[in-house]
Design an enzyme around this catalytic site. Structure first.
Site, PDB file in Angstrom:
ATOM      1  N   ASN A 131      29.799  44.453  42.361  1.00 42.99           N
ATOM      2  CA  ASN A 131      30.624  43.314  41.985  1.00 42.99           C
ATOM      3  C   ASN A 131      29.722  42.094  42.131  1.00 42.99           C
ATOM      4  O   ASN A 131      29.460  41.631  43.232  1.00 42.99           O
ATOM      5  CB  ASN A 131      31.826  43.239  42.934  1.00 42.99           C
ATOM      6  CG  ASN A 131      32.774  42.133  42.569  1.00 42.99           C
ATOM      7  OD1 ASN A 131      32.455  41.283  41.727  1.00 42.99           O
ATOM      8  ND2 ASN A 131      33.924  42.117  43.203  1.00 42.99           N
ATOM      9  N   ARG A 158      32.139  45.803  38.214  1.00 37.17           N
ATOM     10  CA  ARG A 158      33.352  45.034  37.972  1.00 37.17           C
ATOM     11  C   ARG A 158      32.954  43.888  37.048  1.00 37.17           C
ATOM     12  O   ARG A 158      32.075  43.085  37.383  1.00 37.17           O
ATOM     13  CB  ARG A 158      33.890  44.472  39.292  1.00 37.17           C
ATOM     14  CG  ARG A 158      35.045  43.567  39.053  1.00 37.17           C
ATOM     15  CD  ARG A 158      35.555  42.947  40.328  1.00 37.17           C
ATOM     16  NE  ARG A 158      36.628  42.040  39.997  1.00 37.17           N
ATOM     17  CZ  ARG A 158      36.832  40.886  40.610  1.00 37.17           C
ATOM     18  NH1 ARG A 158      36.067  40.513  41.588  1.00 37.17           N
ATOM     19  NH2 ARG A 158      37.827  40.115  40.239  1.00 37.17           N
ATOM     20  N   HIS A 202      42.986  41.017  37.997  1.00 41.66           N
ATOM     21  CA  HIS A 202      43.320  42.021  39.033  1.00 41.66           C
ATOM     22  C   HIS A 202      43.785  43.331  38.401  1.00 41.66           C
ATOM     23  O   HIS A 202      44.509  44.109  39.032  1.00 41.66           O
ATOM     24  CB  HIS A 202      44.467  41.534  39.961  1.00 41.66           C
ATOM     25  CG  HIS A 202      44.089  40.436  40.895  1.00 41.66           C
ATOM     26  ND1 HIS A 202      44.980  39.461  41.282  1.00 41.66           N
ATOM     27  CD2 HIS A 202      42.946  40.174  41.561  1.00 41.66           C
ATOM     28  CE1 HIS A 202      44.394  38.623  42.125  1.00 41.66           C
ATOM     29  NE2 HIS A 202      43.152  39.039  42.308  1.00 41.66           N
ATOM     30  N   ARG A 262      44.389  28.064  45.176  1.00 39.41           N
ATOM     31  CA  ARG A 262      44.802  27.742  43.797  1.00 39.41           C
ATOM     32  C   ARG A 262      46.291  27.411  43.765  1.00 39.41           C
ATOM     33  O   ARG A 262      47.090  28.059  44.447  1.00 39.41           O
ATOM     34  CB  ARG A 262      44.531  28.916  42.851  1.00 39.41           C
ATOM     35  CG  ARG A 262      43.072  29.250  42.703  1.00 39.41           C
ATOM     36  CD  ARG A 262      42.884  30.302  41.611  1.00 39.41           C
ATOM     37  NE  ARG A 262      41.606  30.950  41.768  1.00 39.41           N
ATOM     38  CZ  ARG A 262      41.427  32.272  41.798  1.00 39.41           C
ATOM     39  NH1 ARG A 262      42.451  33.088  41.649  1.00 39.41           N
ATOM     40  NH2 ARG A 262      40.237  32.773  41.952  1.00 39.41           N
ATOM     41  N   GLY A 268      45.091  41.838  50.936  1.00 41.96           N
ATOM     42  CA  GLY A 268      45.074  41.508  52.374  1.00 41.96           C
ATOM     43  C   GLY A 268      46.422  41.051  52.906  1.00 41.96           C
ATOM     44  O   GLY A 268      46.857  41.486  53.980  1.00 41.96           O
ATOM     45  N   GLU A 292      40.070  49.120  44.605  1.00 45.62           N
ATOM     46  CA  GLU A 292      39.490  48.779  43.301  1.00 45.62           C
ATOM     47  C   GLU A 292      38.124  49.435  43.113  1.00 45.62           C
ATOM     48  O   GLU A 292      37.825  49.967  42.054  1.00 45.62           O
ATOM     49  CB  GLU A 292      39.357  47.259  43.185  1.00 45.62           C
ATOM     50  CG  GLU A 292      40.698  46.564  43.094  1.00 45.62           C
ATOM     51  CD  GLU A 292      40.598  45.077  43.377  1.00 45.62           C
ATOM     52  OE1 GLU A 292      40.514  44.707  44.569  1.00 45.62           O
ATOM     53  OE2 GLU A 292      40.607  44.294  42.432  1.00 45.62           O
TER      54      GLU A 292
HETATM   55  P1  ADP Z   1      40.199  38.896  48.672  1.00 46.33           P
HETATM   56  O1  ADP Z   1      41.111  38.453  47.582  1.00 46.33           O
HETATM   57  O2  ADP Z   1      39.124  37.912  48.969  1.00 46.33           O
HETATM   58  O3  ADP Z   1      39.725  40.332  48.545  1.00 46.33           O
HETATM   59  P2  ADP Z   1      41.898  39.918  50.794  1.00 46.33           P
HETATM   60  O4  ADP Z   1      42.564  40.918  49.921  1.00 46.33           O
HETATM   61  O5  ADP Z   1      41.014  40.409  51.881  1.00 46.33           O
HETATM   62  O6  ADP Z   1      41.107  38.827  49.970  1.00 46.33           O
HETATM   63  O7  ADP Z   1      43.073  39.022  51.435  1.00 46.33           O
HETATM   64  C1  ADP Z   1      42.785  37.908  52.234  1.00 46.33           C
HETATM   65  C2  ADP Z   1      44.103  37.356  52.735  1.00 46.33           C
HETATM   66  O8  ADP Z   1      44.763  38.379  53.494  1.00 46.33           O
HETATM   67  C3  ADP Z   1      43.932  36.163  53.662  1.00 46.33           C
HETATM   68  O9  ADP Z   1      44.915  35.174  53.361  1.00 46.33           O
HETATM   69  C4  ADP Z   1      44.198  36.770  55.025  1.00 46.33           C
HETATM   70  O10 ADP Z   1      44.697  35.843  55.956  1.00 46.33           O
HETATM   71  C5  ADP Z   1      45.261  37.792  54.670  1.00 46.33           C
HETATM   72  N1  ADP Z   1      45.389  38.766  55.759  1.00 46.33           N
HETATM   73  C6  ADP Z   1      44.522  39.708  56.148  1.00 46.33           C
HETATM   74  N2  ADP Z   1      44.989  40.357  57.247  1.00 46.33           N
HETATM   75  C7  ADP Z   1      46.191  39.791  57.557  1.00 46.33           C
HETATM   76  C8  ADP Z   1      47.175  40.004  58.565  1.00 46.33           C
HETATM   77  N3  ADP Z   1      47.021  40.936  59.504  1.00 46.33           N
HETATM   78  N4  ADP Z   1      48.287  39.240  58.545  1.00 46.33           N
HETATM   79  C9  ADP Z   1      48.457  38.295  57.598  1.00 46.33           C
HETATM   80  N5  ADP Z   1      47.574  38.040  56.628  1.00 46.33           N
HETATM   81  C10 ADP Z   1      46.456  38.773  56.610  1.00 46.33           C
END
Ligand code: ADP
Length: 410
Positions: A10, A90, A179, A240, A338, A392
């Site tokens: 990526n 990707r 996505h 955003r 996340g 992914e």
């Molecule tokens: P990316 O889009 O960069 O791949 P991720 O899918 O890792 O990002 O998601 C990041 C988001 O997930 C952040 O807002 C982070 O705070 C949130 N996040 C990760 N773990 C937790 C958790 N245990 N509780 C709440 N939010 C979380």
């Protein structure tokens, strides 16, 4: 010995993220991230299931140099590059040219580069990653997996903006959606786990990471999605704004004197959860702040963190409800990314807004993120609420393997 490793890359404007999968053992055997490329702070970190995290200073490295270092790290970690079977990339924007993953050749490369006007930050970086591989391994098959491809099944009524039609015809202005690999993976997983009919099902998938989008999937096809011509449209995200009044550019330019470019930067980088809270773009930080009793968080900060969460959840629920127009009903709502995978409180708030759709969370299953229930976190299966961790990179590896195999079979 047959080559069994698939490398997934990526490639971003200043980063190179990679995973190596051993498809014979069905597992990820190496991950690496090269960051801050082309700066004196450039750094490569990698790990294998056996080793902990390792870091190397690669000051000033470009994509090609970083890729060379990444391959060296892989070799040092005990992986033989002779075992590399193919590389999957990707690629952010496939425009209307790609509705599925493709094996890369010169014509495909030209098309990816021609689409750069649709994703000026991403497609040139993706192409740079492909070239870096070509330089080091000219004979290795490469595959492009597009973020937009899954959404090419959107009907015209869902992808057409209410603008002069010439903007679509002359400049490609329309909803593309992003996505796609994640929505495709979790929707297929939900169908399998719930034993739904592959030819007849109605799902809404919500990918909630730093970027967020939701997608209406009917019978395996994306019929509508919240991101648009660019990833700025739709849901509230980390930085955003998502949907806003399109007159705002003009209004803000007049009131603040900011240029168009500066306002676009604000909408992309200083808005969303960060903009509302004034505290963070990170959902975990905001959830902690909203519940904190520590004196380090003032009452106004706590209230703003809560407001950011409330706007995020309300807007997401509103988008999910509107996407049911495309599906004509709902068999399952799937959370991923996340936030979707880890934030039980966010799921609770969103599903509460949607209880009139018959959605009902199982409190215990939701708190454990459905891990003991194959992802099911609702009291009912019809409709179901699921938590499915996205994969992914894994799906990119699968597509790569399939396409390389297919071209050998012919
Ligand atoms: P990316 O889009 O960069 O791949 P991720 O899918 O890792 O990002 O998601 C990041 C988001 O997930 C952040 O807002 C982070 O705070 C949130 N996040 C990760 N773990 C937790 C958790 N245990 N509780 C709440 N939010 C979380």
């Amino acid at each position: 010995m047959t080559a069994s490793l698939i490398l997934v890359l990526n490639s971003g404007s200043s980063s190179l993220k990679s995973s190596v999968f051993d498809l014979q053992q069905n597992q990820e055997v190496f991950t690496a991230l090269a960051e801050r490329l082309l700066t004196p702070q450039a750094q490569l970190t990698w790990r294998t299931p056996e080793s902990g995290k390792q870091t190397l200073d690669i000051a000033g490295a470009d994509h090609t140099a970083a890729f060379g270092q990444l391959i060296a790290a892989m070799t040092n970690a005990g992986l033989n590059t002779n075992q590399l079977h193919a590389v999957g990339h990707r690629v952010v924007h496939g425009g209307e040219a790609f509705s599925a993953s493709v094996r890369i050749n010169d014509t495909i490369m030209n098309t990816i580069e021609q689409l750069a006007h649709l994703a000026p930050l991403h497609n040139p970086a993706n192409a740079e990653g492909i070239r870096a591989v070509q330089r080091l391994f000219p004979d290795l098959p490469q595959v492009a997996v597009f973020d937009t491809a899954f959404h090419q099944s959107l009907p015209p009524a869902a992808y057409t903006y209410a603008l002069p039609y010439a903007y679509y015809k002359d400049h490609g202005v329309r909803r593309y959606g992003f996505h796609g690999t994640s929505h495709r993976y979790v929707s297929a997983e939900a169908v399998a786990r719930l034993d739904l009919d592959p030819e007849s099902h109605r799902l809404i998938t919500a990918h909630l990471g730093n970027g967020c989008s939701a997608c209406a999937v009917k019978n395996g096809q994306s019929l509508d999605t919240t991101m648009g011509m660019t990833p700025l449209e739709g849901l509230v995200m980390g930085t955003r704004c998502g949907d806003i009044d399109p007159s705002l550019h003009d209004f803000l330019a007049q009131r603040t004197g900011l240029s168009l470019g500066e306002i676009t930067h604000v909408l992309n980088k200083e808005s969303g959860l960060l903009g509302i809270s004034g505290l963070s773009n990170d959902m975990r930080t905001l959830m902690e702040a909203a519940e904190s009793t520590s004196a380090e968080i003032t009452e106004p900060q706590r209230a703003r963190a809560q407001l950011a969460i409330d706007v995020f959840c309300y807007r997401l629920a509103k988008a999910i409800a509107s996407l049911t127009v495309a599906t004509g009903g709902l068999d399952a709502l799937v959370f991923t990314g996340g936030i979707g995978e880890n934030a039980a409180n966010i799921r609770t708030q969103v599903v509460h807004h949607l209880s009139w759709l018959g959605l009902n969370l199982d409190v215990t299953a939701n708190l454990s993120h459905g891990r003991d229930q194959m992802g099911l976190v609702s009291t009912t299966r019809e409709p179901a609420v699921m938590v499915i961790p996205t994969r992914e990179e894994w799906l990119i590896a699968q597509d790569t393997q399939r396409l390389v195999q297919a071209s050998w079979d012919h």
